[in-house]
Design a protein around this motif. Structure first.
Motif, PDB file in Angstrom:
ATOM      1  N   LEU A 148     -11.347   5.237 -18.865  1.00 14.45           N
ATOM      2  CA  LEU A 148     -11.794   5.602 -20.343  1.00 14.45           C
ATOM      3  C   LEU A 148     -12.624   6.693 -20.766  1.00 14.45           C
ATOM      4  CD1 LEU A 148     -13.414   1.812 -20.822  1.00 14.45           C
ATOM      5  CD2 LEU A 148     -11.528   2.735 -21.924  1.00 14.45           C
ATOM      6  N   LYS A 149     -13.215   7.269 -19.513  1.00 16.39           N
ATOM      7  CA  LYS A 149     -13.609   8.775 -19.994  1.00 16.39           C
ATOM      8  C   LYS A 149     -12.779   9.696 -20.319  1.00 16.39           C
ATOM      9  CE  LYS A 149     -17.340   8.775 -16.357  1.00 16.39           C
ATOM     10  NZ  LYS A 149     -17.851   9.283 -15.144  1.00 16.39           N
ATOM     11  N   VAL A 150     -11.574   9.679 -20.003  1.00 19.13           N
ATOM     12  CA  VAL A 150     -10.302  10.557 -20.124  1.00 19.13           C
ATOM     13  C   VAL A 150      -9.979  10.580 -21.682  1.00 19.13           C
ATOM     14  CG1 VAL A 150      -7.910  11.257 -19.647  1.00 19.13           C
ATOM     15  CG2 VAL A 150      -9.463  10.384 -17.954  1.00 19.13           C
ATOM     16  N   ILE A 151     -10.254   9.206 -22.351  1.00 26.87           N
ATOM     17  CA  ILE A 151      -9.838   9.208 -23.557  1.00 26.87           C
ATOM     18  C   ILE A 151     -11.236   9.219 -24.700  1.00 26.87           C
ATOM     19  CG2 ILE A 151      -7.479   8.285 -23.275  1.00 26.87           C
ATOM     20  CD1 ILE A 151      -8.921   5.391 -23.784  1.00 26.87           C
ATOM     21  N   GLY A 152     -12.490   9.529 -24.054  1.00 28.50           N
ATOM     22  CA  GLY A 152     -13.431   9.706 -24.688  1.00 28.50           C
ATOM     23  C   GLY A 152     -13.894   8.110 -25.055  1.00 28.50           C
ATOM     24  N   GLN A 153     -13.919   7.174 -24.298  1.00 23.30           N
ATOM     25  CA  GLN A 153     -14.521   5.929 -24.680  1.00 23.30           C
ATOM     26  C   GLN A 153     -15.530   5.413 -23.704  1.00 23.30           C
ATOM     27  OE1 GLN A 153     -11.733   2.954 -25.887  1.00 23.30           O
ATOM     28  NE2 GLN A 153     -10.603   4.259 -27.311  1.00 23.30           N
ATOM     29  N   VAL A 154     -16.213   6.370 -23.238  1.00 29.62           N
ATOM     30  CA  VAL A 154     -17.364   5.949 -22.571  1.00 29.62           C
ATOM     31  C   VAL A 154     -18.796   6.627 -23.106  1.00 29.62           C
ATOM     32  CG1 VAL A 154     -18.629   6.105 -20.143  1.00 29.62           C
ATOM     33  CG2 VAL A 154     -16.187   5.709 -20.230  1.00 29.62           C
ATOM     34  N   GLN A 155     -19.544   5.898 -23.492  1.00 29.53           N
ATOM     35  CA  GLN A 155     -20.929   6.170 -24.237  1.00 29.53           C
ATOM     36  C   GLN A 155     -21.927   6.022 -23.488  1.00 29.53           C
ATOM     37  OE1 GLN A 155     -18.983   3.833 -25.944  1.00 29.53           O
ATOM     38  NE2 GLN A 155     -17.709   5.420 -26.681  1.00 29.53           N
ATOM     39  N   GLY A 156     -22.372   7.132 -22.760  1.00 28.65           N
ATOM     40  CA  GLY A 156     -23.551   7.289 -21.626  1.00 28.65           C
ATOM     41  C   GLY A 156     -23.163   6.312 -20.666  1.00 28.65           C
ATOM     42  N   ALA A 157     -24.020   5.124 -20.281  1.00 23.83           N
ATOM     43  CA  ALA A 157     -23.695   4.269 -19.428  1.00 23.83           C
ATOM     44  C   ALA A 157     -23.085   3.138 -19.791  1.00 23.83           C
ATOM     45  CB  ALA A 157     -25.493   3.860 -18.914  1.00 23.83           C
ATOM     46  N   ARG A 158     -22.813   3.053 -21.078  1.00 17.55           N
ATOM     47  CA  ARG A 158     -22.176   1.900 -21.465  1.00 17.55           C
ATOM     48  C   ARG A 158     -20.784   2.019 -21.806  1.00 17.55           C
ATOM     49  NH1 ARG A 158     -24.102  -2.722 -23.502  1.00 17.55           N
ATOM     50  NH2 ARG A 158     -26.498  -2.061 -23.420  1.00 17.55           N
ATOM     51  N   PHE A 159     -19.835   1.221 -21.765  1.00 19.06           N
ATOM     52  CA  PHE A 159     -18.333   1.200 -21.998  1.00 19.06           C
ATOM     53  C   PHE A 159     -17.830  -0.197 -22.138  1.00 19.06           C
ATOM     54  CE2 PHE A 159     -18.640   1.522 -17.508  1.00 19.06           C
ATOM     55  CZ  PHE A 159     -17.767   0.444 -16.924  1.00 19.06           C
ATOM     56  N   ARG A 196     -21.516  -8.997 -24.150  1.00 16.62           N
ATOM     57  CA  ARG A 196     -20.496  -9.050 -25.137  1.00 16.62           C
ATOM     58  C   ARG A 196     -19.346  -8.190 -25.224  1.00 16.62           C
ATOM     59  NH1 ARG A 196     -24.168 -10.287 -30.625  1.00 16.62           N
ATOM     60  NH2 ARG A 196     -25.000 -12.277 -29.802  1.00 16.62           N
ATOM     61  N   GLY A 197     -18.617  -8.218 -23.882  1.00 16.52           N
ATOM     62  CA  GLY A 197     -17.378  -7.480 -23.942  1.00 16.52           C
ATOM     63  C   GLY A 197     -17.727  -5.833 -23.313  1.00 16.52           C
ATOM     64  N   SER A 198     -18.800  -5.602 -23.063  1.00 10.43           N
ATOM     65  CA  SER A 198     -19.002  -4.330 -22.619  1.00 10.43           C
ATOM     66  C   SER A 198     -20.028  -4.183 -21.183  1.00 10.43           C
ATOM     67  CB  SER A 198     -20.044  -3.496 -23.740  1.00 10.43           C
ATOM     68  OG  SER A 198     -21.141  -3.878 -24.068  1.00 10.43           O
ATOM     69  N   VAL A 199     -20.123  -3.363 -20.614  1.00 10.69           N
ATOM     70  CA  VAL A 199     -20.647  -2.917 -19.342  1.00 10.69           C
ATOM     71  C   VAL A 199     -21.908  -1.835 -19.406  1.00 10.69           C
ATOM     72  CG1 VAL A 199     -20.589  -2.633 -16.724  1.00 10.69           C
ATOM     73  CG2 VAL A 199     -19.016  -3.958 -18.039  1.00 10.69           C
ATOM     74  N   ARG A 200     -22.949  -2.158 -18.897  1.00  2.56           N
ATOM     75  CA  ARG A 200     -23.826  -1.066 -19.071  1.00  2.56           C
ATOM     76  C   ARG A 200     -24.295  -0.758 -17.375  1.00  2.56           C
ATOM     77  NH1 ARG A 200     -29.564   0.422 -19.176  1.00  2.56           N
ATOM     78  NH2 ARG A 200     -30.034  -1.828 -18.976  1.00  2.56           N
ATOM     79  N   VAL A 201     -24.007   0.510 -17.017  1.00  2.00           N
ATOM     80  CA  VAL A 201     -24.375   0.713 -15.667  1.00  2.00           C
ATOM     81  C   VAL A 201     -26.056   1.140 -15.686  1.00  2.00           C
ATOM     82  CG1 VAL A 201     -24.026   2.475 -13.737  1.00  2.00           C
ATOM     83  CG2 VAL A 201     -22.306   1.913 -15.265  1.00  2.00           C
ATOM     84  N   ILE A 202     -26.717   0.160 -14.663  1.00  2.00           N
ATOM     85  CA  ILE A 202     -28.207   0.486 -14.356  1.00  2.00           C
ATOM     86  C   ILE A 202     -28.437   1.102 -13.416  1.00  2.00           C
ATOM     87  CG2 ILE A 202     -30.230  -0.974 -14.088  1.00  2.00           C
ATOM     88  CD1 ILE A 202     -28.842  -3.257 -15.177  1.00  2.00           C
ATOM     89  N   ASP A 203     -27.764   1.166 -12.321  1.00  2.00           N
ATOM     90  CA  ASP A 203     -27.675   1.946 -11.029  1.00  2.00           C
ATOM     91  C   ASP A 203     -26.498   2.491 -10.605  1.00  2.00           C
ATOM     92  OD1 ASP A 203     -28.405   2.934  -8.439  1.00  2.00           O
ATOM     93  OD2 ASP A 203     -30.126   1.568  -8.249  1.00  2.00           O
TER      94      ASP A 203
END
Length: 224
Positions: A148-159, A196-203
């Motif tokens: 998703l990074k390659v197509i610009g669809q990661v916002q910070g720690a969440r995708f 709700r269909g997304s993930v946020r990286v904490i660590d």
């Protein structure tokens, strides 16, 4: 790709169709006459056993052609299904064959695309067969994030990761009950947050250690 290659691709006739979540794009046993470019949304490739158990084989993101193999393998041996609302562009096999014969460089690019698919299958087999369940999920999540990074669809720690817990289990080769426990474990260990269909990286460090991830198989660097 040179300018003429780009122009040739842009000139391909594309039929745009919209799909709802959970719709079959093509099914195991079909003889498709076209391949699809995923423009928006997510879809999965899967196989289902005779007793109805499904194994998700790969997750596909915008910009990919998930069924390019059908250009040469005339009978499809798996299902391709939408995860979310999707916009797909269908390109006839006649047009694809014509452009690959006229533009050999494009034929090599399409071939490379299918070889990367095969590399991803190999890594998924190792993931399901050899890693403990928390590491399996971490690996799937890190892979999805890298793509998703390659197509610009990661916002910070969440995708976005629009899989239900049942679908997470199908991707990991475990039951939905077991998948629920793994999700809870990663949440309780403050590695990931699911919402709700997304993930946020904490660590980040814990996630990478757990995933045992080496992105070589994605072949994203131009030097590879």
């Amino acid at each position: 790709m040179d300018d003429q290659d780009v122009q040739a691709v842009r000139s391909l006739p594309v039929v745009v169709k919209h799909y709802q979540p959970g719709q079959a794009i093509v099914r195991d046993g079909d003889r498709p006459a076209e391949s699809c470019l995923l423009s928006q949304g997510f879809c999965v490739r899967s196989k289902t056993t005779s007793n109805g158990r499904r194994q998700i084989l790969s997750i596909h993101v915008p910009g990919e052609i998930p069924d390019l193999q059908s250009l040469h393998l005339h009978v499809l041996d798996h299902d391709l299904t939408t995860l979310t609302e999707c916009t797909l562009g269908f390109i006839s096999h006649v047009s694809l064959r014509e452009i690959t014969r006229r533009r050999p460089n494009l034929a090599e690019i399409f071939w490379r695309d299918t070889l990367i698919d095969a590399a991803m299958f190999r890594d998924w087999i190792v993931n399901v067969g050899q890693r403990p369940a928390p590491s399996r999920l971490a690996h799937i999540i890190v892979e999805l994030r890298e793509r998703l990074k390659v197509i610009g669809q990661v916002q910070g720690a969440r995708f976005e990761m629009p899989l239900t817990q049942e679908q997470i289990g199908e991707a990991m080769g475990i039951t939905s009950v077991h998948a629920n426990r793994v999700v809870k474990q990663l949440r309780d260990d403050n590695v990931l947050e699911f919402h709700r269909g997304s993930v946020r990286v904490i660590d980040e460090q814990k996630l990478l250690e757990l995933a045992d991830f080496d992105g070589l198989y994605l072949h994203q660097r131009p030097s590879l």
